[in-house]
Design a protein around this motif. Sequence first.
Motif, PDB file in Angstrom:
ATOM      1  N   PHE A  79     -32.228  -9.968   3.942  1.00  0.00           N
ATOM      2  CA  PHE A  79     -32.063 -10.541   2.794  1.00  0.00           C
ATOM      3  C   PHE A  79     -29.917 -11.017   2.825  1.00  0.00           C
ATOM      4  CE2 PHE A  79     -30.984  -8.265  -2.041  1.00  0.00           C
ATOM      5  CZ  PHE A  79     -30.434  -9.485  -2.376  1.00  0.00           C
ATOM      6  N   LEU A 130     -26.486 -10.937  14.897  1.00  0.00           N
ATOM      7  CA  LEU A 130     -25.163  -9.248  15.323  1.00  0.00           C
ATOM      8  C   LEU A 130     -27.146  -9.012  14.584  1.00  0.00           C
ATOM      9  CD1 LEU A 130     -22.355  -9.336  13.279  1.00  0.00           C
ATOM     10  CD2 LEU A 130     -22.668  -8.816  15.762  1.00  0.00           C
ATOM     11  N   LEU A 134     -28.241  -6.925  17.390  1.00  0.00           N
ATOM     12  CA  LEU A 134     -27.778  -5.797  17.377  1.00  0.00           C
ATOM     13  C   LEU A 134     -28.091  -4.121  16.454  1.00  0.00           C
ATOM     14  CD1 LEU A 134     -24.065  -6.678  17.875  1.00  0.00           C
ATOM     15  CD2 LEU A 134     -24.921  -5.059  19.254  1.00  0.00           C
ATOM     16  N   VAL A 136     -27.874  -4.753  13.271  1.00  0.00           N
ATOM     17  CA  VAL A 136     -26.573  -4.833  12.591  1.00  0.00           C
ATOM     18  C   VAL A 136     -27.792  -5.386  10.605  1.00  0.00           C
ATOM     19  CG1 VAL A 136     -24.288  -5.079  10.795  1.00  0.00           C
ATOM     20  CG2 VAL A 136     -24.663  -4.605  13.912  1.00  0.00           C
ATOM     21  N   HIS A 137     -26.702  -3.937   9.926  1.00  0.00           N
ATOM     22  CA  HIS A 137     -27.193  -4.557   8.338  1.00  0.00           C
ATOM     23  C   HIS A 137     -27.049  -5.572   8.221  1.00  0.00           C
ATOM     24  CE1 HIS A 137     -29.569  -4.582   4.676  1.00  0.00           C
ATOM     25  NE2 HIS A 137     -29.749  -3.523   4.679  1.00  0.00           N
ATOM     26  N   VAL A 139     -27.280  -7.214   4.909  1.00  0.00           N
ATOM     27  CA  VAL A 139     -26.238  -7.908   4.139  1.00  0.00           C
ATOM     28  C   VAL A 139     -24.875  -7.578   4.045  1.00  0.00           C
ATOM     29  CG1 VAL A 139     -25.793  -6.372   1.731  1.00  0.00           C
ATOM     30  CG2 VAL A 139     -28.435  -7.507   2.580  1.00  0.00           C
ATOM     31  N   ILE A 140     -24.163  -6.167   4.610  1.00  0.00           N
ATOM     32  CA  ILE A 140     -22.881  -6.079   4.713  1.00  0.00           C
ATOM     33  C   ILE A 140     -21.902  -7.068   5.624  1.00  0.00           C
ATOM     34  CG2 ILE A 140     -20.909  -3.952   5.751  1.00  0.00           C
ATOM     35  CD1 ILE A 140     -23.215  -3.641   3.498  1.00  0.00           C
ATOM     36  N   VAL A 141     -22.786  -7.565   6.364  1.00  0.00           N
ATOM     37  CA  VAL A 141     -22.031  -8.572   7.484  1.00  0.00           C
ATOM     38  C   VAL A 141     -21.750 -10.146   6.533  1.00  0.00           C
ATOM     39  CG1 VAL A 141     -22.245  -9.673   9.144  1.00  0.00           C
ATOM     40  CG2 VAL A 141     -22.909  -7.940   9.809  1.00  0.00           C
TER      41      VAL A 141
ATOM     42  N   LEU B 239     -16.009  -1.357  -0.669  1.00  0.00           N
ATOM     43  CA  LEU B 239     -18.455  -0.851  -0.449  1.00  0.00           C
ATOM     44  C   LEU B 239     -17.697  -1.302   1.353  1.00  0.00           C
ATOM     45  CD1 LEU B 239     -20.934  -0.883  -0.567  1.00  0.00           C
ATOM     46  CD2 LEU B 239     -20.627  -3.231  -0.166  1.00  0.00           C
ATOM     47  N   ILE B 243     -18.347   1.754   5.136  1.00  0.00           N
ATOM     48  CA  ILE B 243     -18.678   1.524   6.105  1.00  0.00           C
ATOM     49  C   ILE B 243     -18.224   1.869   7.459  1.00  0.00           C
ATOM     50  CG2 ILE B 243     -20.282  -0.175   7.360  1.00  0.00           C
ATOM     51  CD1 ILE B 243     -20.665  -1.648   4.810  1.00  0.00           C
ATOM     52  N   ILE B 292     -17.090  -5.816   9.740  1.00  0.00           N
ATOM     53  CA  ILE B 292     -18.055  -6.840  10.984  1.00  0.00           C
ATOM     54  C   ILE B 292     -18.319  -5.852  12.488  1.00  0.00           C
ATOM     55  CG2 ILE B 292     -18.471  -8.892  11.557  1.00  0.00           C
ATOM     56  CD1 ILE B 292     -18.364 -10.309   9.330  1.00  0.00           C
ATOM     57  N   LEU B 295     -19.077  -2.179  12.475  1.00  0.00           N
ATOM     58  CA  LEU B 295     -20.737  -2.322  12.377  1.00  0.00           C
ATOM     59  C   LEU B 295     -21.021  -3.058  13.835  1.00  0.00           C
ATOM     60  CD1 LEU B 295     -20.984  -3.720   9.101  1.00  0.00           C
ATOM     61  CD2 LEU B 295     -21.825  -2.315   9.179  1.00  0.00           C
TER      62      LEU B 295
END
Lengths: 349, 317
Positions: A79, A130, A134, A136-137, A139-141, B239, B243, B292, B295
């Motif tokens: 996504f 990432l 790793l 890492v999702h 969406v957040i990144v 948000l 996290i 980042i 994460l």
Amino acid sequence: MTSNNRIFSLVVPVISVILGLIVGAIIMAVSGHNPMEAYAALWRGAFGDSFTIGETVRRITPLILTGLAIAFAFRTGLFNIGAEGQVIVGWLAAVWVGLVIDAPMIIHLPLAVLAGAIAGGLWGFIPGILKAKLGVHEVIVTIMMNYIAMFVTNEIIRSVLTDHKTTTDKIAGSASLGSEWLQSITFYSRMHYGILIALFAAIIMWFIIQRTTLGYELKAVGFNRHASKYAGMSVSKSIILSMVIAGGFAGLAGAMEGLGTYGSISVMSGFTNLGFDGIAVALLGANNPFGVVIAAILFGVLKEGAGEMPTGAGVPTELVDIIIAIIIFFVASSYIIRWALLRMKKEGK
Amino acid sequence: MIEILQSMVPTVLFFSAPLILTALGGVFSERSGVINIGLEGLMVIGAFVGIVFNLTFADVFGNVTPWISIIVATVVGALFSLIHAVASISFRADQTVSGVAINMLALGVGVYLTKVWYDKGQTDMVSEPFFSTNIPVMSKIPVIGPIFFEGVYITSYIAIILAFVAWYVLYKTAFGLRLRAVGEHPMAADTNGINVSKMRYIAVILSGALGGLGGSIFALTVVSNFSQSTIVGQGFMALAAVIFGKWHPLGAMGAALFFGFAQSLSIVSSGIPILQDIPNVILLIAPYLLTILALAGFIGRADAPKANGVPYIKGSR
């Protein structure tokens, strides 16, 4: 069942759009406006004369590309909310090349367009690697990358490209997508040759996905990551490549704005929203390149036509944003539309 | 040093309060297994309702208006989040997509109604915003008093207290245990007789309430009016705090305080010698960059609740 699925994948978007327009009409009626007048104004705003048609086309151009950027990543099960940031860096890079380099058009223009695509691809590469290495999702990144893109780009415009100004100079004519011919047939709208690049990009996406081994692997990873791995495909390579190509599409969208519509880049106080609208486009287009083109045309028409609604019917332009959000809800909730359709079918028998 | 702290701490608290509240909402939602990208939109609705209520009823309620405004915004935020709940829990919509739609819808509705009701793109300034005060008794404490309790907003302390309440609810009550169970392994929770849908609905509604509260407090302390650009990114920053705080209420509070600190640095830094030389842009992107890095595991690992983002369908494995 498969033929049923195919019908549903056509019916759900159409029903969603109709429901969206109906809800929009209800909202207008409740807030004391005449929906028919407003939709008539919207139509005039998008197709009223050759100028508005030209503007509608230029509005559609980047939407096709951001739609592709999200649809492409979706095919690999990713996504890409980061199209927004990829657009911004692509825009910056294209304008930068357009300003700094001095070359004949045949070299300069492709170079500037390519710079946009590469910058966007790079911005997609970071969340891609990432995710791949790793876990890492993405969406957040990508959301975080959007903000980083915006703030860094603003800083570069202020301190590097200009001397504390908010807008850069116009790019050199040799890097411009603008065309006097297109402008003259559309009463000097900002329509430019970018639409051809956007349509070509849709064909490229179709070709990669349907006709190449790479595309097959990308789709396979999207369907089942583990099965693809055991079949000998490199999952992490697919994820990274998918994000890079998706970012490249979004970067191109930025280049269209930088080299075509505006010919410069300005400090942004908020997002362009091209990336977020691209999510709606991809979703409505069912992540299919030609579906994306049709969805981009629809949303481009709605967005451009909205400009006529305040003067034509006293309705704020934001109504269109509400309609688009509602369309997304309905498409995303396709489960319930399918359920309702099946229910009606059964009762019909 | 004390003077620097005296100017820094209230500013940090001032910027952090809305982030803390909204992030707590995110913690509830995500802990129950529903991703909530829509925090930004919930803040927009909160800000819009808070400002409109305040403008409309300032004459009726006088100086309690801001308090009633934030309560109304909390309720409307909760109602608005029902859309996200219905779409993502009952209709099994992709939760990220639904969240994106919430953001678009909230801004669309807010600005649309602003234009319909006020005939312009932004509202007037409210006459009854929150004002900074000295907290009685506490501000008389030597050294600590002037730093923490002079010229602060009471709302900041409400946010901090609520963070502890959220921690207690999530970790010390049966309700909290159930909520977390639903987010980690909904099928196991279902087998134990927990109503998965109900728990998720409650969690999403709580996130709407807290997001609405956060948005209205942001509007009534920081900006005092509503327009397209009232809430730009605070919800996404919240948000990020969820996290960065590893889906823990107190962690989220800590992260929100830190982000508030980063935001206030970019405003106060010109007065502080060491910070003067840091380019503003570094301070602006710090919260996002750090998220980042967090994460990616450079700052401890951040693992999402197991069932986060997965719709629960009874009977499926």
